[in-house]
Design a protein around this motif. Sequence first.
Motif, PDB file in Angstrom:
ATOM      1  N   GLY A  55     104.505  24.868  93.659  1.00  0.00           N
ATOM      2  CA  GLY A  55     105.328  25.899  94.282  1.00  0.00           C
ATOM      3  C   GLY A  55     105.434  25.719  95.781  1.00  0.00           C
ATOM      4  N   PRO A  56     106.255  26.549  96.441  1.00  0.00           N
ATOM      5  CA  PRO A  56     106.410  26.453  97.905  1.00  0.00           C
ATOM      6  C   PRO A  56     105.086  26.565  98.654  1.00  0.00           C
ATOM      7  CG  PRO A  56     108.087  27.870  96.966  1.00  0.00           C
ATOM      8  CD  PRO A  56     107.133  27.570  95.859  1.00  0.00           C
ATOM      9  N   TRP A  57     104.226  27.510  98.225  1.00  0.00           N
ATOM     10  CA  TRP A  57     102.884  27.587  98.798  1.00  0.00           C
ATOM     11  C   TRP A  57     102.022  26.629  97.988  1.00  0.00           C
ATOM     12  CZ3 TRP A  57     100.779  28.801 103.154  1.00  0.00           C
ATOM     13  CH2 TRP A  57      99.417  29.079 103.247  1.00  0.00           C
ATOM     14  N   GLY A  58     101.988  25.370  98.437  1.00  0.00           N
ATOM     15  CA  GLY A  58     101.414  24.287  97.659  1.00  0.00           C
ATOM     16  C   GLY A  58      99.937  24.449  97.363  1.00  0.00           C
ATOM     17  N   TRP A  59      99.498  23.618  96.422  1.00  0.00           N
ATOM     18  CA  TRP A  59      98.108  23.668  95.989  1.00  0.00           C
ATOM     19  C   TRP A  59      97.172  23.322  97.139  1.00  0.00           C
ATOM     20  CZ3 TRP A  59      93.737  20.671  95.353  1.00  0.00           C
ATOM     21  CH2 TRP A  59      92.787  21.141  94.433  1.00  0.00           C
ATOM     22  N   ASN A  60      97.525  22.338  97.934  1.00  0.00           N
ATOM     23  CA  ASN A  60      96.670  21.921  99.051  1.00  0.00           C
ATOM     24  C   ASN A  60      96.569  23.002 100.116  1.00  0.00           C
ATOM     25  OD1 ASN A  60      96.075  19.375  97.962  1.00  0.00           O
ATOM     26  ND2 ASN A  60      97.971  18.498  98.782  1.00  0.00           N
ATOM     27  N   LEU A  61      97.706  23.674 100.393  1.00  0.00           N
ATOM     28  CA  LEU A  61      97.672  24.760 101.373  1.00  0.00           C
ATOM     29  C   LEU A  61      96.797  25.908 100.887  1.00  0.00           C
ATOM     30  CD1 LEU A  61     101.431  24.894 102.454  1.00  0.00           C
ATOM     31  CD2 LEU A  61      99.486  24.160 103.858  1.00  0.00           C
ATOM     32  N   ALA A  62      96.958  26.257  99.613  1.00  0.00           N
ATOM     33  CA  ALA A  62      96.144  27.338  99.056  1.00  0.00           C
ATOM     34  C   ALA A  62      94.667  26.957  99.035  1.00  0.00           C
ATOM     35  CB  ALA A  62      96.623  27.669  97.646  1.00  0.00           C
ATOM     36  N   LYS A  63      94.374  25.699  98.730  1.00  0.00           N
ATOM     37  CA  LYS A  63      92.986  25.236  98.713  1.00  0.00           C
ATOM     38  C   LYS A  63      92.375  25.315 100.104  1.00  0.00           C
ATOM     39  CE  LYS A  63      89.487  23.123  96.694  1.00  0.00           C
ATOM     40  NZ  LYS A  63      88.668  23.796  95.650  1.00  0.00           N
ATOM     41  N   GLU A  64      93.139  24.932 101.107  1.00  0.00           N
ATOM     42  CA  GLU A  64      92.640  24.991 102.478  1.00  0.00           C
ATOM     43  C   GLU A  64      92.366  26.424 102.913  1.00  0.00           C
ATOM     44  OE1 GLU A  64      94.080  23.623 106.984  1.00  0.00           O
ATOM     45  OE2 GLU A  64      95.206  22.995 105.208  1.00  0.00           O
ATOM     46  N   LEU A  65      93.247  27.342 102.519  1.00  0.00           N
ATOM     47  CA  LEU A  65      93.058  28.743 102.888  1.00  0.00           C
ATOM     48  C   LEU A  65      91.832  29.341 102.219  1.00  0.00           C
ATOM     49  CD1 LEU A  65      94.049  31.293 104.320  1.00  0.00           C
ATOM     50  CD2 LEU A  65      95.489  31.756 102.317  1.00  0.00           C
ATOM     51  N   THR A  66      91.677  29.122 100.915  1.00  0.00           N
ATOM     52  CA  THR A  66      90.534  29.704 100.196  1.00  0.00           C
ATOM     53  C   THR A  66      89.216  29.065 100.621  1.00  0.00           C
ATOM     54  OG1 THR A  66      90.938  28.169  98.354  1.00  0.00           O
ATOM     55  CG2 THR A  66      91.893  30.379  98.192  1.00  0.00           C
ATOM     56  N   ASP A  67      89.246  27.813 101.033  1.00  0.00           N
ATOM     57  CA  ASP A  67      88.026  27.205 101.567  1.00  0.00           C
ATOM     58  C   ASP A  67      87.596  27.894 102.862  1.00  0.00           C
ATOM     59  OD1 ASP A  67      87.837  25.399  99.518  1.00  0.00           O
ATOM     60  OD2 ASP A  67      88.840  23.767 100.585  1.00  0.00           O
ATOM     61  N   ASP A  68      88.580  28.441 103.566  1.00  0.00           N
ATOM     62  CA  ASP A  68      88.285  29.104 104.838  1.00  0.00           C
ATOM     63  C   ASP A  68      87.870  30.562 104.647  1.00  0.00           C
ATOM     64  OD1 ASP A  68      88.331  29.180 107.827  1.00  0.00           O
ATOM     65  OD2 ASP A  68      89.934  30.626 107.451  1.00  0.00           O
ATOM     66  N   ASN A  69      88.603  31.291 103.781  1.00  0.00           N
ATOM     67  CA  ASN A  69      88.299  32.722 103.629  1.00  0.00           C
ATOM     68  C   ASN A  69      87.430  33.030 102.408  1.00  0.00           C
ATOM     69  OD1 ASN A  69      90.034  32.525 101.418  1.00  0.00           O
ATOM     70  ND2 ASN A  69      91.728  33.580 102.419  1.00  0.00           N
ATOM     71  N   HIS A  70      87.113  32.014 101.597  1.00  0.00           N
ATOM     72  CA  HIS A  70      86.226  32.151 100.433  1.00  0.00           C
ATOM     73  C   HIS A  70      86.762  33.138  99.395  1.00  0.00           C
ATOM     74  CE1 HIS A  70      83.249  29.765 102.554  1.00  0.00           C
ATOM     75  NE2 HIS A  70      83.344  30.577 103.594  1.00  0.00           N
TER      76      HIS A  70
END
Length: 402
Positions: A55-70
Amino acid sequence: MNRLSPTLSRGIARVTEAALGPYQSAVIRIGFAGTWLLFLLREFPHRQELYGPSGPWGWNLAKELTDDNHAFTALLWSDGQLWFECCYALAILASAALLLGWRTRTASLLFMVGVLSLQNRSVFVGDGGDNVLHLMSIYLVFTRCGQVWSLDARRAARGAAARARGEHVPADRVGPVLWAVLGLALGTATLTGRFHDWLIPALLWTAWAALGLWWAVGRRAAWREPRTLLDVIANVLHNGALVVIMAEACLIYATAGWYKVQGSRWQDGTAVYYPLHLDYFSPWPALADLMSSSGTIMMIVAYGTVMVQVAFPFTLFNRRVKNVLLVLMMTEHAVIAVVLGLPFFSLAMIAADAVFLPTSFLRRLGDLAARARGRLARRAGLTVPAPRSPEESAADHVGFSA
């Protein structure tokens, strides 16, 4: 001091002896599960764009965000298409199970996992109602929301009636199998390091262990004291969660109202006019134009909205005034759903408001629904059991059922 002790004792007994608000907890269970289920079904053709790995909010972007905010989301455990489809299907099934009240304790946990997984996967998808649903999915885990209006309650009532007639009631097999399967899945996710934070796995493991203990104690007729202790703990958690849900709803309205007071557009009474003329919030332009044609009406709606939201938390101790404002707020959300095209935001807020509905009204509503169901069943040639009270059903007293 002598007067305070009996009052304190009665208060403690009321909190520990029963799960309060069985109808209110049931209606918010149905409301939030139904809202999320309708959203998932409506967006099923667009699920790839919203939550999919490409999707537009790609898997890598989402992974990077969740790694930061847990933030917890099971969707990021794999970037495979099959995993995404399984997670989306699980979210739909869990919502349907919670809506119907089937294995409510387990369904509430899976419902929470589905809500958190999808919403934390794409944080920019939502209209405000997603924040309410996000919080309520966690609170519902602590409630005994299957006491009435659920398949668990019906199964418990049938079992109690069979035992009263001296019939043998077969042991529950679905619950232990479901418990074992979910324990295996949870253990696999934990051992493979899928969790970024300790909070969600701690909650899931605690709930899993509690369900197993509940089942084990329930099988021993002689273990009355442990069963009573578990009932007391469950009642305290339920009543505490119900208070938190009420406080959350009051906080939402109070903060929204006070922030509106500080806005210049709300002060001059024109704030409602502008959203009605945005293309994104105008599914019915003719209706929006009709409503905004009168400046007086716009001013009354703006001022009325602020006054109702600010005043509502202070009216909880006056039942009549509270009920009037409750009707006004639910009506307002229904209008927002139609005029501004925000049905799921409105459904989420109406579900949150439902926790304040009077028990007498909810019981009458349940009786009307039962009679309507009975008439439909008689026309179809089926037999429908008579509705039972929460005391008779005792759904939360049957193993994994509630």
